[in-house]
Design a protein around this motif. Sequence first.
Motif, PDB file in Angstrom:
ATOM      1  N   LEU A   1      42.626  -0.287  16.272  1.00 52.56           N
ATOM      2  CA  LEU A   1      41.349  -0.068  16.944  1.00 52.56           C
ATOM      3  C   LEU A   1      40.808   1.295  16.534  1.00 52.56           C
ATOM      4  CD1 LEU A   1      39.133  -0.791  19.006  1.00 52.56           C
ATOM      5  CD2 LEU A   1      40.568   0.272  20.768  1.00 52.56           C
ATOM      6  N   TYR A   2      39.624   1.309  15.954  1.00 53.08           N
ATOM      7  CA  TYR A   2      38.945   2.552  15.573  1.00 53.08           C
ATOM      8  C   TYR A   2      37.846   2.796  16.595  1.00 53.08           C
ATOM      9  CZ  TYR A   2      36.970   6.127  12.496  1.00 53.08           C
ATOM     10  OH  TYR A   2      36.532   7.320  11.963  1.00 53.08           O
ATOM     11  N   ALA A   3      38.081   3.789  17.483  1.00 54.04           N
ATOM     12  CA  ALA A   3      37.116   4.127  18.520  1.00 54.04           C
ATOM     13  C   ALA A   3      36.226   5.250  18.012  1.00 54.04           C
ATOM     14  CB  ALA A   3      37.830   4.546  19.798  1.00 54.04           C
ATOM     15  N   SER A   4      35.003   4.910  17.661  1.00 53.26           N
ATOM     16  CA  SER A   4      34.057   5.885  17.133  1.00 53.26           C
ATOM     17  C   SER A   4      33.128   6.330  18.254  1.00 53.26           C
ATOM     18  CB  SER A   4      33.255   5.277  15.975  1.00 53.26           C
ATOM     19  OG  SER A   4      32.289   6.191  15.505  1.00 53.26           O
ATOM     20  N   ALA A   5      33.295   7.587  18.679  1.00 48.38           N
ATOM     21  CA  ALA A   5      32.455   8.121  19.747  1.00 48.38           C
ATOM     22  C   ALA A   5      31.246   8.866  19.204  1.00 48.38           C
ATOM     23  CB  ALA A   5      33.277   9.061  20.628  1.00 48.38           C
ATOM     24  N   GLU A   6      31.193   9.089  17.905  1.00 48.75           N
ATOM     25  CA  GLU A   6      30.099   9.852  17.302  1.00 48.75           C
ATOM     26  C   GLU A   6      29.198   8.993  16.436  1.00 48.75           C
ATOM     27  OE1 GLU A   6      32.011  12.985  15.174  1.00 48.75           O
ATOM     28  OE2 GLU A   6      32.368  14.191  16.969  1.00 48.75           O
ATOM     29  N   GLU A   7      29.733   7.907  15.898  1.00 49.63           N
ATOM     30  CA  GLU A   7      28.968   7.033  15.015  1.00 49.63           C
ATOM     31  C   GLU A   7      28.941   5.622  15.587  1.00 49.63           C
ATOM     32  OE1 GLU A   7      29.658   8.524  10.545  1.00 49.63           O
ATOM     33  OE2 GLU A   7      31.501   7.937  11.570  1.00 49.63           O
ATOM     34  N   SER A   8      27.912   4.889  15.235  1.00 46.84           N
ATOM     35  CA  SER A   8      27.827   3.494  15.655  1.00 46.84           C
ATOM     36  C   SER A   8      28.743   2.637  14.787  1.00 46.84           C
ATOM     37  CB  SER A   8      26.383   3.000  15.543  1.00 46.84           C
ATOM     38  OG  SER A   8      25.964   2.992  14.184  1.00 46.84           O
ATOM     39  N   ALA A   9      28.999   1.431  15.252  1.00 49.21           N
ATOM     40  CA  ALA A   9      29.846   0.522  14.483  1.00 49.21           C
ATOM     41  C   ALA A   9      29.211   0.193  13.137  1.00 49.21           C
ATOM     42  CB  ALA A   9      30.095  -0.762  15.282  1.00 49.21           C
ATOM     43  N   ALA A  10      27.885   0.133  13.091  1.00 47.50           N
ATOM     44  CA  ALA A  10      27.198  -0.149  11.820  1.00 47.50           C
ATOM     45  C   ALA A  10      27.409   0.985  10.825  1.00 47.50           C
ATOM     46  CB  ALA A  10      25.705  -0.371  12.070  1.00 47.50           C
ATOM     47  N   GLN A  11      27.428   2.218  11.299  1.00 53.12           N
ATOM     48  CA  GLN A  11      27.664   3.347  10.404  1.00 53.12           C
ATOM     49  C   GLN A  11      29.082   3.344   9.848  1.00 53.12           C
ATOM     50  OE1 GLN A  11      26.322   6.352  13.318  1.00 53.12           O
ATOM     51  NE2 GLN A  11      24.917   7.096  11.738  1.00 53.12           N
ATOM     52  N   VAL A  12      30.038   2.960  10.678  1.00 51.62           N
ATOM     53  CA  VAL A  12      31.422   2.869  10.192  1.00 51.62           C
ATOM     54  C   VAL A  12      31.543   1.775   9.144  1.00 51.62           C
ATOM     55  CG1 VAL A  12      33.820   2.463  10.851  1.00 51.62           C
ATOM     56  CG2 VAL A  12      32.316   3.752  12.371  1.00 51.62           C
ATOM     57  N   LYS A  13      30.840   0.661   9.354  1.00 53.56           N
ATOM     58  CA  LYS A  13      30.880  -0.413   8.359  1.00 53.56           C
ATOM     59  C   LYS A  13      30.242   0.022   7.052  1.00 53.56           C
ATOM     60  CE  LYS A  13      29.783  -5.262   7.583  1.00 53.56           C
ATOM     61  NZ  LYS A  13      29.219  -6.511   8.131  1.00 53.56           N
ATOM     62  N   LEU A  14      29.164   0.790   7.126  1.00 50.08           N
ATOM     63  CA  LEU A  14      28.556   1.317   5.899  1.00 50.08           C
ATOM     64  C   LEU A  14      29.522   2.207   5.139  1.00 50.08           C
ATOM     65  CD1 LEU A  14      24.921   2.190   7.080  1.00 50.08           C
ATOM     66  CD2 LEU A  14      25.604   0.382   5.481  1.00 50.08           C
ATOM     67  N   ARG A  15      30.305   3.000   5.880  1.00 50.46           N
ATOM     68  CA  ARG A  15      31.288   3.845   5.211  1.00 50.46           C
ATOM     69  C   ARG A  15      32.354   2.999   4.535  1.00 50.46           C
ATOM     70  NH1 ARG A  15      33.965   6.504   9.314  1.00 50.46           N
ATOM     71  NH2 ARG A  15      32.224   7.941   9.561  1.00 50.46           N
ATOM     72  N   CYS A  16      32.804   1.940   5.195  1.00 50.13           N
ATOM     73  CA  CYS A  16      33.794   1.051   4.589  1.00 50.13           C
ATOM     74  C   CYS A  16      33.260   0.417   3.308  1.00 50.13           C
ATOM     75  CB  CYS A  16      34.213  -0.034   5.578  1.00 50.13           C
ATOM     76  SG  CYS A  16      35.133   0.576   7.009  1.00 50.13           S
ATOM     77  N   ASN A  17      31.995   0.016   3.330  1.00 48.79           N
ATOM     78  CA  ASN A  17      31.393  -0.552   2.123  1.00 48.79           C
ATOM     79  C   ASN A  17      31.306   0.476   1.000  1.00 48.79           C
ATOM     80  OD1 ASN A  17      31.069  -2.974   3.511  1.00 48.79           O
ATOM     81  ND2 ASN A  17      28.966  -2.508   4.122  1.00 48.79           N
ATOM     82  N   ARG A  18      30.994   1.717   1.380  1.00 45.24           N
ATOM     83  CA  ARG A  18      30.909   2.775   0.361  1.00 45.24           C
ATOM     84  C   ARG A  18      32.279   3.086  -0.233  1.00 45.24           C
ATOM     85  NH1 ARG A  18      31.825   8.103   0.912  1.00 45.24           N
ATOM     86  NH2 ARG A  18      31.797   7.970   3.186  1.00 45.24           N
ATOM     87  N   LEU A  19      33.316   3.017   0.592  1.00 43.01           N
ATOM     88  CA  LEU A  19      34.661   3.306   0.123  1.00 43.01           C
ATOM     89  C   LEU A  19      35.280   2.134  -0.630  1.00 43.01           C
ATOM     90  CD1 LEU A  19      36.070   5.094   3.306  1.00 43.01           C
ATOM     91  CD2 LEU A  19      35.157   6.148   1.244  1.00 43.01           C
ATOM     92  N   GLY A  20      34.676   0.980  -0.541  1.00 42.03           N
ATOM     93  CA  GLY A  20      35.204  -0.182  -1.238  1.00 42.03           C
ATOM     94  C   GLY A  20      36.408  -0.807  -0.572  1.00 42.03           C
ATOM     95  N   VAL A  21      36.558  -0.605   0.742  1.00 37.22           N
ATOM     96  CA  VAL A  21      37.670  -1.219   1.486  1.00 37.22           C
ATOM     97  C   VAL A  21      37.105  -2.329   2.354  1.00 37.22           C
ATOM     98  CG1 VAL A  21      39.140   0.815   1.454  1.00 37.22           C
ATOM     99  CG2 VAL A  21      37.457   0.560   3.274  1.00 37.22           C
ATOM    100  N   SER A  22      37.858  -3.409   2.455  1.00 37.00           N
ATOM    101  CA  SER A  22      37.341  -4.562   3.201  1.00 37.00           C
ATOM    102  C   SER A  22      37.343  -4.293   4.698  1.00 37.00           C
ATOM    103  CB  SER A  22      38.177  -5.807   2.872  1.00 37.00           C
ATOM    104  OG  SER A  22      39.523  -5.606   3.282  1.00 37.00           O
ATOM    105  N   GLY A  23      38.519  -3.972   5.253  1.00 35.37           N
ATOM    106  CA  GLY A  23      38.605  -3.715   6.679  1.00 35.37           C
ATOM    107  C   GLY A  23      38.154  -4.879   7.533  1.00 35.37           C
ATOM    108  N   SER A  24      38.345  -6.084   7.042  1.00 35.06           N
ATOM    109  CA  SER A  24      37.849  -7.253   7.776  1.00 35.06           C
ATOM    110  C   SER A  24      38.571  -7.444   9.104  1.00 35.06           C
ATOM    111  CB  SER A  24      38.005  -8.508   6.913  1.00 35.06           C
ATOM    112  OG  SER A  24      39.364  -8.682   6.526  1.00 35.06           O
ATOM    113  N   GLU A  25      39.819  -6.990   9.205  1.00 32.26           N
ATOM    114  CA  GLU A  25      40.593  -7.151  10.430  1.00 32.26           C
ATOM    115  C   GLU A  25      40.550  -5.911  11.319  1.00 32.26           C
ATOM    116  OE1 GLU A  25      41.946 -10.018  11.277  1.00 32.26           O
ATOM    117  OE2 GLU A  25      41.184 -10.880   9.408  1.00 32.26           O
ATOM    118  N   LEU A  26      39.839  -4.881  10.890  1.00 30.88           N
ATOM    119  CA  LEU A  26      39.766  -3.648  11.676  1.00 30.88           C
ATOM    120  C   LEU A  26      38.868  -3.841  12.894  1.00 30.88           C
ATOM    121  CD1 LEU A  26      40.395  -0.588  11.925  1.00 30.88           C
ATOM    122  CD2 LEU A  26      38.360  -0.168  10.529  1.00 30.88           C
TER     123      LEU A  26
END
Length: 457
Positions: A119-144
Amino acid sequence: MAKNKITTKYVCVECGAISPGWLGRCNSCGKYGTIVEEIVDDSPAPKYTAASSAAPIKLSEISEEKLARIDSGIDEFNTVLGGGIVPSSLVLIGGDPGIGKSTLMTQIACNLAEKYKVLYASAEESAAQVKLRCNRLGVSGSELLLLNETDLENILAAAENADFLIVDSIQAVYLSEMNSSAGSVGQVKECASRLMRFAKSKRKTVFIIGHVTKEGAIAGPKVLEHIMDSVLYFEGQPQDNCKLLRAVKNRFGSAQEVGVFEMRSDGMHGVKDYDGIFVSEDRGTESGNIVTPSVSGNRAIAVEVQTLLSKTVFGMPRRMAIGIDYNRLALLLAVLEKRAYMPFYSYDVYVTAMGGIKLGEPAADLAVALALASSFNGKPVKRDVFAFGEIGLTGEIRGVNFAEKRVSECIRRGFKTALVPARNAAALKNFENQIEIIPVKHIYQAIKILFGENKDE
């Protein structure tokens, strides 16, 4: 049955005086910024009996727990933690804004999510921003699992079934029963304590991201670091590609480990080959530099020490040290003036360790002194020479630990000559066929071997 009554009080951390509310200055001791909010449980204290208290157990009767470390997917991160992630541990990661804390933890979270529930609890960024970072890093994180929440109670409730919890960041979450805002000293202290109890009682592994103050320390009370199992610091400038991850506390391994990371377009990558990071290519052509092998945890790293002298234009000469302890530099300058007859009182002295690494061990004394002597005499040190050893106030060169490891690392890097303490020379006889070992007992002897007589003698 009476309900527990939870209230708050304001206490000075310096003198313990209680105030009716928050004040900028304590009325009792006069200190500024020392009053913090604390939670108080006004319910009657339970009466403990002999039957309910825990009985002492002999050390020989305690069963030993063998916990297998978990691979984070990043070798350098595993090295800093002492070999991997210890289950049910509490890890704090601090660093300047923009240095790459969230990027690194997002990569680790996605790697762990392939086998565990994270569980990644982001108190500073929205879930959409975290997903954008995952896309930029090239990691799937489908189960995160992502959660955009600032109330710590809601975060802990959502993490009941998770194996790993990542809180980003501790300064952005809060407890609703406290009146102070998120990020205050009281909130940070209570939130960290609540996370610690959650990790130990529920046997969960918790990672906490924390901001740092302008002095470079983790923002919040010092108790925040005391309750952690491991405290890691990201060092370096946000605009630099290379970052250092240093363990300043580790209950499960060495507290001297250093990991080197490089920021790329696809995230943080561990650096295995340190050539060109801590050692320059054109060394040996200019005066004022020499290489020393520094031991950090279980590894030895060849680090170049550079010095510069310039005539002072003021009555008080300036001393500046980066990566070297300032007080240690002042001591070495005094020893060189008294024992090696080098007057530095008319020079501004600048000393730095390349790559942003910190040389905190006294084994770097000889290298710093020889680099200063090189600048003073205007004679460069050959590029295949390195030195290590501790210098005492009388000028003697004392032996150091891990001499074999230091010499072995420099041999691998292609060095040919080593100035070592005489006390370590006997332990280095196995390397005589691979490198020239020069034992030295006094700083003046080492300077004469490299440079001959001083320019003012």
